[in-house]
Design a protein around this motif. Sequence first.
Motif, PDB file in Angstrom:
ATOM      1  N   CYS A  90       0.857  -1.186   0.000  1.00  7.82           N
ATOM      2  CA  CYS A  90       0.000   0.000   0.000  1.00  7.82           C
ATOM      3  C   CYS A  90       0.894   1.238   0.000  1.00  7.82           C
ATOM      4  N   GLY A 136      -5.942   2.932   0.551  1.00  2.00           N
ATOM      5  CA  GLY A 136      -4.909   3.404  -0.373  1.00  2.00           C
ATOM      6  C   GLY A 136      -4.720   2.486  -1.572  1.00  2.00           C
ATOM      7  N   TYR A 183       1.128  -1.283   4.109  1.00  2.00           N
ATOM      8  CA  TYR A 183       0.629  -2.646   4.307  1.00  2.00           C
ATOM      9  C   TYR A 183       1.074  -3.507   3.123  1.00  2.00           C
ATOM     10  N   PHE A 212      -6.865  -1.517   5.115  1.00  2.75           N
ATOM     11  CA  PHE A 212      -6.595  -0.722   6.315  1.00  2.75           C
ATOM     12  C   PHE A 212      -6.888   0.766   6.106  1.00  2.75           C
ATOM     13  N   CYS A 213      -6.550   1.278   4.883  1.00  6.62           N
ATOM     14  CA  CYS A 213      -6.654   2.728   4.725  1.00  6.62           C
ATOM     15  C   CYS A 213      -7.291   3.147   3.397  1.00  6.62           C
ATOM     16  N   CYS A 238      -6.564  -0.797  -0.291  1.00  3.52           N
ATOM     17  CA  CYS A 238      -6.019  -1.288   0.978  1.00  3.52           C
ATOM     18  C   CYS A 238      -7.137  -1.446   2.013  1.00  3.52           C
ATOM     19  N   CYS A 272      -0.106   3.337   3.573  1.00  3.89           N
ATOM     20  CA  CYS A 272       0.218   2.884   4.942  1.00  3.89           C
ATOM     21  C   CYS A 272       1.278   1.774   4.974  1.00  3.89           C
TER      22      CYS A 272
HETATM   23 ZN   LIG Z   1      -3.003   1.115   3.376  1.00  6.23          ZN
END
Ligand SMILES: [Zn+2]
Length: 372
Positions: free
Chosen positions: A308, A327, A313, A324-325, A322, A311
């Motif tokens: 990513c 992205g 990842y 998590f974020c 992503c 972040c």
């Molecule tokens: Zn991310």
Amino acid sequence: MMFTKEDLQELVAYQAEGPLLSVYLDVDPTELTTEEYKLALRQMLKQANGAATPADLTAVENYFSHEYDWSGRGVAVFSRVKEDFWRAYSFAVPVSSNVTVARKPYIWPLAALLDAYGSYAVALVDRQELRLMLFAMGELQTTEKISGEEVRRLKKGRGSSGGPGRRGGAPISSQREEEVAQRNIREAAKATERFFRKYGPRRLILAGAEPTLPIFRDELPKSLEEKIIGEFSADMNASELEVGTRSLEIVQAVERKREDELLETVYTEAAKGRNGVIRLDDTLGAAHEGRVQTLVIAHDFHRPGYRCQNCAYITDHALETCPFCGGQFAEIPDATEALIAKVIEDGGRVDVVDKEEHPKIAQFGVGALLRY
Ligand SMILES: [Zn+2]
């Protein structure tokens, strides 16, 4: 220059501003030729091309071409030219070849080396004598020899010298021999204790022959008995080379056992859904959350992946965005290398293990013990 705990601590504490190149090279002269090792090195450095800086790759190449004398069985170098950081160590014990790029030196093979080979003593004993040898990182540091009272061999056909004295069927001379031998062995145990107090080795290997060895073992205090990691048979005149080689085999077996146990623990913890994960995707997830305490990975395990751009990842799946974020991902050539760098930078331990020595790792390639 002998590698010490202080050297390790210095490497552990070093925090680089950018990519630092760590290179381990197996140079065991009994396995391959110098030219073959140079070729292996060039191939490894090629893999690191892109992650490592050209200046660091050149520095390592120059070291192996012009400076290193190809002594010993293993080498470790750490380079970050931009910060004037350079360390090179040669070892009498083997290391596994490996290249790592991270913002910290990759120190865990050295930690394992110090753990296994840091300091141990060999006690070679018979009915009269004791030889004590102290090894550090596989090199003989010091040796002591203690001779007790001579144990006379009972001659066959003693003739008149036997005389009339017999007690309980055993000839007096034979009984006395046993007493002398017992006393010598007891003294040998005490000398071994003094040697340990003086030099403080962490482990003890016994050498000698039956039936002396078990008697000697029984004479040792419990604190020393607990330090024994193995024994081998040898006679009193065994060469230092022979003692060194045989004791190294025992130490290597102990290290393999430690890795086996680690793998077993990772596998069991993962199966029970507790403090362990196995396989790349789960391990990458745990690493992203900073939960990896000990990463264990097969030596030749590599997978392409995605990182990513927001972040950092890392995943081995092609995802839209992503998780998590949200992205965007960029492809990376080696997700496992990025994983190792992440764990090192988070202060986790990394154990790279050999598939031939540990078939279990082939079942999952990579796994980890988690902090929580
Ligand atoms: Zn991310």
